[in-house]
Design a protein around this motif. Structure first.
Motif, PDB file in Angstrom:
ATOM      1  N   MET A   1     -24.953  49.850   7.843  1.00 47.60           N
ATOM      2  CA  MET A   1     -25.240  48.680   6.183  1.00 47.60           C
ATOM      3  C   MET A   1     -23.782  48.314   5.894  1.00 47.60           C
ATOM      4  O   MET A   1     -22.685  48.258   6.605  1.00 47.60           O
ATOM      5  N   ARG A   2     -23.470  47.043   5.437  1.00 50.32           N
ATOM      6  CA  ARG A   2     -22.251  45.987   5.213  1.00 50.32           C
ATOM      7  C   ARG A   2     -21.138  47.072   4.413  1.00 50.32           C
ATOM      8  O   ARG A   2     -21.405  47.905   3.629  1.00 50.32           O
ATOM      9  N   PRO A   3     -20.253  46.358   5.423  1.00 48.88           N
ATOM     10  CA  PRO A   3     -18.525  47.132   4.784  1.00 48.88           C
ATOM     11  C   PRO A   3     -17.897  46.457   3.858  1.00 48.88           C
ATOM     12  O   PRO A   3     -18.265  45.812   3.450  1.00 48.88           O
ATOM     13  N   SER A   4     -17.159  47.091   3.079  1.00 45.77           N
ATOM     14  CA  SER A   4     -15.963  46.400   2.854  1.00 45.77           C
ATOM     15  C   SER A   4     -15.609  45.746   3.512  1.00 45.77           C
ATOM     16  O   SER A   4     -14.699  45.676   4.925  1.00 45.77           O
ATOM     17  N   LEU A   5     -15.066  44.258   3.213  1.00 51.70           N
ATOM     18  CA  LEU A   5     -14.124  43.552   3.276  1.00 51.70           C
ATOM     19  C   LEU A   5     -12.523  43.800   3.415  1.00 51.70           C
ATOM     20  O   LEU A   5     -12.250  44.039   2.138  1.00 51.70           O
ATOM     21  N   ASP A  16     -20.174  38.898  11.230  1.00 51.72           N
ATOM     22  CA  ASP A  16     -21.708  39.498  11.827  1.00 51.72           C
ATOM     23  C   ASP A  16     -22.060  39.683  10.065  1.00 51.72           C
ATOM     24  O   ASP A  16     -23.582  39.575   9.880  1.00 51.72           O
ATOM     25  N   PHE A  17     -21.593  39.600   9.313  1.00 51.71           N
ATOM     26  CA  PHE A  17     -21.944  39.887   7.706  1.00 51.71           C
ATOM     27  C   PHE A  17     -21.581  38.752   6.624  1.00 51.71           C
ATOM     28  O   PHE A  17     -21.345  38.054   6.804  1.00 51.71           O
ATOM     29  N   TYR A  18     -23.036  38.643   5.700  1.00 49.26           N
ATOM     30  CA  TYR A  18     -22.815  37.298   5.934  1.00 49.26           C
ATOM     31  C   TYR A  18     -21.580  37.636   3.936  1.00 49.26           C
ATOM     32  O   TYR A  18     -21.558  38.875   3.134  1.00 49.26           O
ATOM     33  N   TRP A 173     -33.827  38.050   0.314  1.00 52.26           N
ATOM     34  CA  TRP A 173     -32.676  37.723   0.676  1.00 52.26           C
ATOM     35  C   TRP A 173     -31.460  38.536   0.525  1.00 52.26           C
ATOM     36  O   TRP A 173     -30.782  39.027   1.667  1.00 52.26           O
ATOM     37  N   ASN A 174     -31.994  39.527  -0.207  1.00 54.37           N
ATOM     38  CA  ASN A 174     -30.927  40.127  -0.647  1.00 54.37           C
ATOM     39  C   ASN A 174     -31.225  41.638   0.009  1.00 54.37           C
ATOM     40  O   ASN A 174     -29.757  42.358   0.666  1.00 54.37           O
ATOM     41  N   VAL A 175     -31.752  41.929   0.898  1.00 54.66           N
ATOM     42  CA  VAL A 175     -32.538  42.912   2.328  1.00 54.66           C
ATOM     43  C   VAL A 175     -31.514  42.482   3.388  1.00 54.66           C
ATOM     44  O   VAL A 175     -30.660  42.122   3.684  1.00 54.66           O
ATOM     45  N   ILE A 176     -31.653  41.054   3.685  1.00 60.94           N
ATOM     46  CA  ILE A 176     -30.892  40.535   5.141  1.00 60.94           C
ATOM     47  C   ILE A 176     -30.002  40.150   4.609  1.00 60.94           C
ATOM     48  O   ILE A 176     -28.872  40.850   6.563  1.00 60.94           O
ATOM     49  N   LYS A 177     -29.010  39.690   3.883  1.00 60.42           N
ATOM     50  CA  LYS A 177     -27.687  39.586   3.577  1.00 60.42           C
ATOM     51  C   LYS A 177     -27.071  41.297   4.287  1.00 60.42           C
ATOM     52  O   LYS A 177     -25.751  41.132   3.966  1.00 60.42           O
ATOM     53  N   GLN A 178     -27.299  42.411   3.894  1.00 61.27           N
ATOM     54  CA  GLN A 178     -27.316  43.538   3.921  1.00 61.27           C
ATOM     55  C   GLN A 178     -26.515  44.002   5.601  1.00 61.27           C
ATOM     56  O   GLN A 178     -25.998  44.662   5.650  1.00 61.27           O
ATOM     57  N   SER A 182     -26.885  37.330  12.425  1.00 56.71           N
ATOM     58  CA  SER A 182     -28.171  35.901  11.545  1.00 56.71           C
ATOM     59  C   SER A 182     -28.216  36.366   9.810  1.00 56.71           C
ATOM     60  O   SER A 182     -29.754  37.622   9.899  1.00 56.71           O
ATOM     61  N   ASN A 183     -28.349  35.490   9.199  1.00 58.63           N
ATOM     62  CA  ASN A 183     -28.872  35.622   7.777  1.00 58.63           C
ATOM     63  C   ASN A 183     -29.944  34.553   8.456  1.00 58.63           C
ATOM     64  O   ASN A 183     -30.518  33.945   7.158  1.00 58.63           O
ATOM     65  N   LYS A 184     -30.257  34.118   9.169  1.00 61.71           N
ATOM     66  CA  LYS A 184     -31.627  32.759   8.735  1.00 61.71           C
ATOM     67  C   LYS A 184     -32.541  34.044   8.744  1.00 61.71           C
ATOM     68  O   LYS A 184     -32.955  34.721   8.907  1.00 61.71           O
ATOM     69  N   TYR A 185     -34.073  32.718   7.888  1.00 59.21           N
ATOM     70  CA  TYR A 185     -34.995  33.455   7.374  1.00 59.21           C
ATOM     71  C   TYR A 185     -36.123  33.696   9.267  1.00 59.21           C
ATOM     72  O   TYR A 185     -35.864  32.744   9.621  1.00 59.21           O
TER      73      TYR A 185
END
Length: 189
Positions: A1-5, A16-18, A173-178, A182-185
């Motif tokens: 899952m998405r780490p903290s910056l 790699d992350f949004y 969107w909220n799922v993919i950005k995690q 790529s964040n492309k649909y």
């Protein structure tokens, strides 16, 4: 899952992350990096910092050549200069020629990319863009920093999502950005 910056985030993870612009600006402020500019400019400074530890200076435009005096008498023969500004004065001139004129992204880019052309060329470009907009297949270009807007557009363009709500598009969107990458649909999401 998405780490903290954080300062310890790898460049690969960062890319790699949004990240929201606000998150990028917070990181910059915490680390003494300029938080001004577009999302792309800020990301570039953060990437340099994560890669080298260097705090990249913002490309400040010299104030001396910024002080371009507004041309008092604008006409269709006015030439677009290097430091052109889309000011109220310029807007008023174009509104006198094109009643429904406004500075669209397309027109702002036209000014930037057409130094040496005249305001007459701008008027022609405005009307050409208005004609293109009438075509049912017309889609405005979405700049790369607006990944969310592009994702939502592509979500609704997928026949599989016919009848789905904006709320469902946002949830996707909220799922993919995690996730990294790529964040492309993609139709299979």
């Amino acid at each position: 899952m998405r780490p903290s910056l954080t300062k310890n985030t790898s460049v690969e993870s960062f890319k790699d992350f949004y990240w929201l612009k606000e998150e990028l600006q917070s990181f910059c402020r915490e680390n003494g990096i300029s938080a001004s500019g577009s999302k792309i400019e800020i990301s570039d400074r953060i990437e340099t910092f994560l890669r080298t530890g260097e705090i990249k200076k913002t490309a400040r435009k010299s104030k001396t050549n910024k002080k371009v005096q507004p041309q008092a008498d604008l006409s269709l023969d006015t030439v677009i200069m290097e430091n052109h500004r889309c000011s109220q004065h310029v807007r008023a001139f174009f509104k006198s020629v094109i009643p429904n004129f406004h500075f669209s992204t397309y027109i702002q880019n036209y000014f930037k990319n057409n130094v040496g052309k005249t305001y007459r060329d701008v008027v022609d470009a405005w009307y050409e863009e208005e004609e293109r907009k009438k075509d049912p297949s017309y889609k405005k270009n979405i700049a790369p920093q607006f990944e969310y807007n592009q994702f939502i557009r592509d979500f609704f363009a997928d026949p599989k999502n016919k009848g789905k709500s904006r709320k469902e598009a946002i949830a996707a969107w909220n799922v993919i950005k995690q996730f990294p990458g790529s964040n492309k649909y993609m139709s299979n999401h």
